[in-house]
Design a protein around this motif. Structure first.
Motif, short mmCIF file in Angstrom:
data_model
loop_
_atom_site.label_atom_id
_atom_site.label_comp_id
_atom_site.label_asym_id
_atom_site.label_seq_id
_atom_site.Cartn_x
_atom_site.Cartn_y
_atom_site.Cartn_z
N TYR A 12 55.84 -107.84 -16.32
CA TYR A 12 54.46 -108.28 -16.52
C TYR A 12 53.64 -107.22 -17.28
O TYR A 12 53.79 -106.01 -17.06
N THR A 13 52.76 -107.72 -18.14
CA THR A 13 51.68 -106.91 -18.69
C THR A 13 50.45 -107.81 -18.75
O THR A 13 50.58 -109.03 -18.80
N THR A 14 49.27 -107.23 -18.71
CA THR A 14 48.04 -108.02 -18.72
C THR A 14 47.36 -107.92 -20.07
O THR A 14 47.14 -106.82 -20.59
N ALA A 15 47.04 -109.05 -20.67
CA ALA A 15 46.38 -109.07 -21.97
C ALA A 15 45.02 -108.38 -21.90
O ALA A 15 44.22 -108.66 -21.01
N GLY A 16 44.77 -107.47 -22.82
CA GLY A 16 43.50 -106.77 -22.86
C GLY A 16 43.38 -105.60 -21.91
O GLY A 16 42.29 -105.09 -21.68
N PHE A 17 44.54 -105.16 -21.37
CA PHE A 17 44.54 -104.06 -20.40
C PHE A 17 45.59 -103.03 -20.79
O PHE A 17 46.69 -103.41 -21.19
N SER A 39 48.40 -110.31 -7.07
CA SER A 39 48.37 -109.09 -6.26
C SER A 39 47.10 -108.31 -6.58
O SER A 39 46.47 -108.53 -7.62
N PRO A 40 46.70 -107.38 -5.71
CA PRO A 40 45.51 -106.56 -6.01
C PRO A 40 45.63 -105.81 -7.34
O PRO A 40 44.64 -105.67 -8.06
N THR A 41 46.85 -105.37 -7.66
CA THR A 41 47.07 -104.66 -8.93
C THR A 41 46.77 -105.56 -10.12
O THR A 41 46.05 -105.17 -11.05
N LEU A 42 47.30 -106.77 -10.10
CA LEU A 42 47.06 -107.70 -11.20
C LEU A 42 45.60 -108.15 -11.23
O LEU A 42 45.01 -108.29 -12.30
N GLN A 43 45.02 -108.40 -10.07
CA GLN A 43 43.62 -108.81 -10.01
C GLN A 43 42.71 -107.77 -10.66
O GLN A 43 41.80 -108.11 -11.42
N GLU A 44 42.96 -106.52 -10.35
CA GLU A 44 42.12 -105.45 -10.91
C GLU A 44 42.32 -105.36 -12.42
O GLU A 44 41.35 -105.16 -13.17
N SER A 45 43.55 -105.51 -12.88
CA SER A 45 43.80 -105.44 -14.33
C SER A 45 43.11 -106.60 -15.06
O SER A 45 42.61 -106.43 -16.17
N GLU A 46 43.08 -107.77 -14.43
CA GLU A 46 42.41 -108.92 -15.05
C GLU A 46 40.90 -108.69 -15.12
O GLU A 46 40.25 -109.04 -16.11
N LYS A 47 40.36 -108.10 -14.06
CA LYS A 47 38.93 -107.78 -14.05
C LYS A 47 38.58 -106.83 -15.20
O LYS A 47 37.60 -107.06 -15.93
N VAL A 48 39.39 -105.80 -15.36
CA VAL A 48 39.15 -104.83 -16.44
C VAL A 48 39.29 -105.49 -17.80
O VAL A 48 38.48 -105.27 -18.71
N ALA A 49 40.31 -106.33 -17.96
CA ALA A 49 40.55 -107.00 -19.24
C ALA A 49 39.37 -107.89 -19.62
O ALA A 49 38.95 -107.92 -20.80
N LEU A 50 38.83 -108.61 -18.66
CA LEU A 50 37.67 -109.46 -18.93
C LEU A 50 36.45 -108.62 -19.28
O LEU A 50 35.68 -108.97 -20.19
N GLN A 51 36.27 -107.51 -18.59
CA GLN A 51 35.17 -106.60 -18.92
C GLN A 51 35.34 -106.02 -20.32
O GLN A 51 34.36 -105.78 -21.03
N ASN A 52 36.59 -105.83 -20.73
CA ASN A 52 36.88 -105.33 -22.07
C ASN A 52 36.55 -106.36 -23.15
O ASN A 52 36.40 -106.00 -24.32
#
Length: 251
Positions: free
Chosen positions: A19-24, A58-71
């Motif tokens: 997994y990787t998160t887009a925008g993170f 997971s909390p890890t993915l949730q946090e990465s998604e939050k950051v990506a959206l903020q980005n």
């Protein structure tokens, strides 16, 4: 044309789906992350399309998604960033995302767009099997997209067999480690049970943050492993350019 996921599953075992998160961690890191994972032992790459309310992650993915959206990551930008991704990798790429943003985009149009940029499959945690079958299966078929469903120890045998008939590519298996970070006798029994079912669709298991010994045990029962948290967690503390360091230390 054979889907890249089917081809990859036919060619080897002990697969690594990462997994990787887009925008993170940064907005424009996505293509580079995919390229470097592809060059460093990732057999299948799963890219998270961020959503504002990722309840199943997971909390890890949730946090990465939050950051990506903020980005500033959006669905439109996501597709724009991946427009030329096939110049960088031939590895299978899946999108993991929630139904809401896909529905807002238009499920038919979303699937069509995925086909245009050569995405191979979708993981949609909150898409009920019945809704997929009655409303959306045709869009997946038309665009050569694999539907990746989930099973867990709570999934009944009849449900597993129904999923096996509808799944494309592989089935995403969830089996959390026990508190002592080792697979319990109960979990090993579950693995044996799944293997005995002789499903036609390969099973990949999400190993979370399991160590190498536990991964080795899991891979004796499954076609490969899904690394959902470890790389994203690594990126929270490192740059994308250090992806090879993650692979060397983790795989």
């Amino acid at each position: 044309m054979m889907n890249r996921i089917d081809y990859t599953l036919a060619q080897k075992s002990n697969l690594n789906a990462i997994y990787t998160t887009a925008g993170f961690p940064n907005l424009n890191d996505t293509p580079k992350s995919i390229q470097l994972l592809s060059e460093n032992k990732a057999d299948i790459i799963i890219v998270v399309l961020p959503f504002s309310d990722p309840l199943a992650g997971s909390p890890t993915l949730q946090e990465s998604e939050k950051v990506a959206l903020q980005n500033g990551m959006t669905t439109k930008l996501f597709f724009e960033q991946l427009k030329h991704i096939r110049k960088q990798t031939t590895k299978p790429i899946l999108i993991s995302g929630y139904l809401n943003p896909i529905y807002q985009y238009g499920v038919k149009d979303f699937c069509k767009k995925c086909a245009q940029i050569d995405i191979d499959g979708l993981i949609i945690p909150d898409l009920p099997l019945s809704i997929f079958k009655s409303k959306y299966q045709q869009y997946f078929t038309e665009n050569n997209l694999k539907y990746i469903p989930f099973i867990s120890p709570q999934t009944s045998e009849s449900r597993i067999k129904e999923i096996d008939n509808l799944a494309g590519g592989f089935i995403y298996t969830i089996a959390p480690l026990a508190e002592n970070s080792a697979f319990s006798e109960k979990e090993i029994t579950y693995f044996k049970y799944l293997k005995a079912l002789k499903l036609k669709t390969p099973l990949l298991i999400d190993v979370g943050m399991a160590d190498n010994k536990q991964v080795e045990i899991a891979l004796s029962f499954f076609k490969g492993r899904i690394i959902s948290d470890a790389y994203v967690n690594f990126l929270s503390q490192n740059t994308v350019e250090k992806t090879a360091d993650f692979i060397k230390s983790y795989i």
